[in-house]
Every structure is written in C-alpha cells, then in structure tokens.
Design an enzyme around this catalytic site. Structure first.
Site, PDB file in Angstrom:
ATOM      1  N   HIS A 120     -12.713 -33.986  11.770  1.00  0.00           N
ATOM      2  CA  HIS A 120     -14.041 -34.132  11.157  1.00  0.00           C
ATOM      3  C   HIS A 120     -13.945 -34.801   9.786  1.00  0.00           C
ATOM      4  O   HIS A 120     -12.881 -34.852   9.156  1.00  0.00           O
ATOM      5  CB  HIS A 120     -14.723 -32.766  11.033  1.00  0.00           C
ATOM      6  CG  HIS A 120     -14.019 -31.823  10.094  1.00  0.00           C
ATOM      7  ND1 HIS A 120     -14.088 -31.929   8.724  1.00  0.00           N
ATOM      8  CD2 HIS A 120     -13.224 -30.748  10.351  1.00  0.00           C
ATOM      9  CE1 HIS A 120     -13.388 -30.957   8.161  1.00  0.00           C
ATOM     10  NE2 HIS A 120     -12.838 -30.229   9.128  1.00  0.00           N
ATOM     11  N   GLU A 142     -11.258 -24.425  14.243  1.00  0.00           N
ATOM     12  CA  GLU A 142     -10.116 -24.495  13.340  1.00  0.00           C
ATOM     13  C   GLU A 142      -9.311 -23.200  13.392  1.00  0.00           C
ATOM     14  O   GLU A 142      -9.784 -22.174  13.900  1.00  0.00           O
ATOM     15  CB  GLU A 142     -10.603 -24.797  11.919  1.00  0.00           C
ATOM     16  CG  GLU A 142      -9.515 -24.997  10.867  1.00  0.00           C
ATOM     17  CD  GLU A 142      -8.508 -26.089  11.204  1.00  0.00           C
ATOM     18  OE1 GLU A 142      -7.834 -25.963  12.249  1.00  0.00           O
ATOM     19  OE2 GLU A 142      -8.377 -27.043  10.404  1.00  0.00           O
TER      20      GLU A 142
END
Length: 522
Positions: free
Chosen positions: A83, A157
């Site tokens: 990202h 994550e």
C-alpha cells in the site's frame, strides 16, 4: 480454508518437489556472509541436510516435510504491491494489523503511479487485504477494471498485539528487551504469548494455496510490508530468519512467476522482480527501516548483437548494440543519485563498455559547476565476474538454448550451474572486501556482469545454495541493489531486484500477458 500451525515458517523447493518446513528451533542471530547457514533439499530421498557454521550447530533445527504448493495448469503470474504511505507510516507509528490509519496525499499519489505502471495489464482478479490503507490502494490501482476484487483477511499486516499504535520510542520505553528483540531477532520475537513472524509465515503460505487454486493466470495482490515479505519468502523457500531481508517500499511492486511442470506437482517458482518502486531505488532512504552507508549495486550489461540473434546472453565476447549503449547511459543517469566509489566489471566487452559509461558520467557530474574538479572513480576488471564461457560451453551442441525467461538457469546441466556457483562465491568475497574498505566508511561499489553471475551473487548474499539459481530472474540493463545496514560485515539486505524503470521506453514491462505460452511457460 486450509489451517496451518502458527509455527510453520519455511518452504523448500527444488526442481523436483517442494516441502513446507516446520523449524522446531531456530538460530538467535541471522547468518553473516562470512558464516553461512545453508539449507539443502534432496527431493529424491526426501532427506534435508542443514549445514551450519560452528557457532550455530548447537541451535540445530529439525525439518519436517509437508504439503507442497498446489499444481498450476498453466503459467501464472502474481504481482504484489504494498500500500501507499499511510498516516501512521508518516508518524512513525507501529501499525501492525490495526485499522486506524489511512493513505496520506503522498500515499494516494504513489498508488496512482502504480496504477499507471500497471494500466495496460489484464489482471483477472485482485486479492487485497481488508485493511483500509491497503484496500484503498487496491481500488486506485484497479481503476475501472470490471474483474472481481477479493478481500482475504490473511493478507492483513503482521499482528503485533500490544505494540500496535505505539511510536517507536514509546515501544522502546515500554517494552525494553522485547522491543530490542523485535528489532534484532524478529523471527524469535514473542509478545502476548505469540510469535508474530512465525504466525505471519503460516498465513502467507495459506494465502498462496488460495491464490494458486484460483482459476486465473494474472493476479494482483495488494497488501502490506511484512505480509508481502512473507509472501515472497515462502514462495521461493525462505524461512522466518529472512524477515526484513527483502525490502518492500510503499507501493513497491514485486512479481512472482509460477510455471507448471510436465509431470504435474508443485510448480516452478521464480522471483521475477522485487520492489520496483515509484521513486528511485538508489535515492537516499532506508532498507528494512535502517540506514545503510555501504552498498553493492549489480548492473546487468545491455544487449549485444549476439543477444538479439540468439535470445541468449552468452554467445561470445561481443560489444553492445545501440540499444545496449542506450540502456547503459540510462543506468549511468540513475546512479547520479549516488557517489559511486568504485566500479568492478567482468572483462567481457559489453561489461567494460557499461562500466566505462557509468564511470564517465559519474566523473563528469562533479565538474558541472564553477571551479569544480572532476572526481576519479576507480575501475577494475575482475575475472571472477565472467561466467559467459562456462554457460557457452554448457550450451554447445544443443539445438535449442534457453533464452532469458523466468527460471532459465534450471535448464542448464548441474555441472555448469555448479561451476557458476563456485566462481560466484569467489566474486562475492571479493566484492565484500571491496565494499569493506576501512579508508572509506561510506562506500558504493557497482559490479557489472552477466545476469547468471548476479543471480548467484544474490544467492550468496542470502546464504543459499546453487539449487536456488532458478528462483531469481534478471533482465539486460537491470539493476539490483544490496544494502548493508549493519556494516560491510553484516547481513546484506536486498533493496530491489531486476529494476528496469530507469530505462524509460526501453524498460522491461513489470508484467506481461500470460497468453504467449511459448515465451512464458517452461
């Protein structure tokens, strides 16, 4: 959904099979280039041999074979994107799998750059983390595509539990020794009764099963720094000790190729590209969160006339063609972001030509202002960087020789790859000595050579064996950056592999259609 134990951390694969490996005990310090720990897999007998340095023998691991990767019916390419910059990235706050940060304006711009890099690619599906910063990046890149987007919670994550939300200095103050272990021995880091990196590796392996079983041939995956590291590592067979060794920058793009075997079973897997970033890969910055003052940059020379005729990069000692010269000039311009200390090249003509162009541009750049004196950049030729003759001898008498395509080194005889590996080990030690010059505490060494040699050098950096040679790919004119954040005697961190964006209109596309099977499959 396949359920895996949290301790799973290593996949080993060779040209015959693949193993999912469960370490029972792991070392407490990462290996250094001078004290390698090498893992071999003997697929024929199902026996794995682990060779360790003397100080590591007492920390021996038991390895157990398990489920291989799912077979693929046709070549599959998977593009991983991290990202864009988030608000917590900007603040230096530990995010983990929390969902409180969003993309900054810079992060949105990075995602838009990635969209433009990938705009001509015909992805059939997008897998994305459900966390806002990743999902928003995926939406920007996906644009107006009509194909489906699938959220997968295992792409979130790394789970960092009590660390999440803390600024780094707060983590040091609150957790002390535990925070130090997270920094220096992440593979064995324990918090709140969990081993986050081991859990992450298990999640990544689970993701690969779903991605490979999906009926698609071109896949986009948008996720995060740590989980993308784990995806790359588990794909090519690296364990949790490789965490923070394969850098993933904001909106950095990595490419993995999965190629079917004629006999079926677990596919060939090749890391085609690592961390192609929206910004320069050699500009000032950090590798794995740490500053590095010592660096080795591997430059593949541009194409020669014999390359164009054969599609193979070892057809004699030929000078570069015009395209090769243009690529060398583009590489020299990219390296102006650095002050190169020395350039080492193979004695082959194309390598010497590339090194000379880089040297002239470096020296001239310091003399563009008033009263400036040209800077001398040392150039050397190193016989150990020359492997063309080894490969040429191996290919003699063959009606077909493998072109530069993912995993092409797998097609050479074991004798040839063994010779390349042995010679590259000498070259790697010479380069380490070059970058460790005590007279110059900040040293950047450029090495110009053959793609096969550079692939082997990456293997030595990662303390692998020659069985991994087919797991990496490099194109003509590409660069690969290896940083040493712990100094020249510490472990190398690979900042990017096969970076070609600097070549402009002559760059190698980040992805390509998987419809041309004759160019892509093995």
């Amino acid at each position: 959904m396949i359920s895996l134990t949290p301790t799973a951390s290593l996949v080993l694969h060779t040209n015959s099979t693949a193993f999912f490996v469960f370490p029972i005990r792991t070392r407490t310090t990462p290996p250094s280039p001078s004290s390698p720990s090498r893992i071999r897999c003997s697929a024929g007998s199902g026996v794995q041999e682990v060779r360790k340095s003397s100080e590591e023998r007492e920390l021996s691991s038991e390895l157990h074979a398990s489920v291989p990767f799912p077979a693929v019916k046709a070549a599959k390419r998977v593009v991983l994107v991290r990202h864009g910059q988030s608000t917590w990235n900007e603040e230096g706050r530990i995010q983990g799998s929390s969902n409180f940060s969003v993309l900054t304006k810079k992060g949105e711009a990075q995602a838009e750059t990635s969209r433009l890099m990938l705009v001509d690619d015909s992805f059939e599906v997008c897998f994305t983390s459900p966390l806002t910063r990743s999902k928003r990046t995926a939406e920007i890149i996906w644009g107006t595509r009509k194909e489906e987007m699938l959220m997968d919670s295992d792409l979130r994550e790394i789970d960092l539990y009590a660390f999440q939300g803390l600024l780094k200095h707060e983590g040091k103050a609150k957790f002390g020794a535990a925070f130090h272990q997270w920094q220096v021995d992440a593979a064995n880091f324990n918090i709140d009764g969990h081993y986050p990196v081991r859990e992450l590796w298990a999640r990544a392996r689970s993701c690969w099963t779903r991605i490979l079983l999906h009926e698609s041939r071109s896949v986009l995956v948008v996720a995060h720094n740590a989980v993308n590291q784990a995806l790359v590592a588990t794909a090519i067979g690296l364990g949790t000790e490789y965490f923070r060794t394969l850098v993933q920058s904001n909106c950095g793009v990595s490419v993995l190729d999965f190629m079917p075997r004629a006999e079926g079973g677990s596919p060939y897997i090749c890391l085609n590209r690592l961390n192609q970033t929206p910004s320069s890969p050699v500009a000032a910055g950090s590798s794995g969160g740490r500053k590095a003052s010592n660096r080795i940059i591997l430059v593949c020379h541009g194409s020669t006339q014999s390359n164009a005729e054969t599609g193979f990069p070892s057809a004699g000692d030929q000078p570069m063609d015009m395209l090769g010269i243009i690529k060398s000039q583009k590489t020299a311009e990219l390296l102006l972001d650095l002050k190169v200390s020395s350039i080492v090249s193979s004695p082959k003509k194309a390598c010497v030509e590339t090194a000379t162009v880089i040297s002239k541009v470096q020296e001239a750049a310091d003399c563009l202002g008033v009263d400036c004196v040209p800077r001398y950049v040392e150039m050397k030729q190193m016989e150990n960087l020359d492997v063309e003759d080894i490969l040429q001898q191996s290919s003699e008498g063959k009606t077909e020789i493998p072109p530069l395509r993912p995993g092409w080194l797998n097609e050479f005889e074991d004798k040839a790859t063994g010779a390349v590996w042995e010679q590259s080990e000498k070259a790697w030690q010479s380069l380490l000595n070059e970058v460790a010059d005590e007279a110059k505490p900040e040293k950047v060494v450029v090495a110009v050579g053959h793609p096969a040699l550079h692939i082997a050098l990456m293997g030595h950096c990662l303390n692998l064996t020659k069985e991994w040679l087919g797991s990496f790919h490099l194109d003509a004119g590409s660069i690969t950056v290896i940083d040493f954040p712990d100094g020249p005697n510490g472990r190398g961190v690979i900042r990017c592999i096969n970076y070609t964006a600097h070549l402009g209109r002559w760059s190698i596309p980040i992805t390509r259609s998987t419809l041309e099977d004759e160019e892509f499959s093995m």
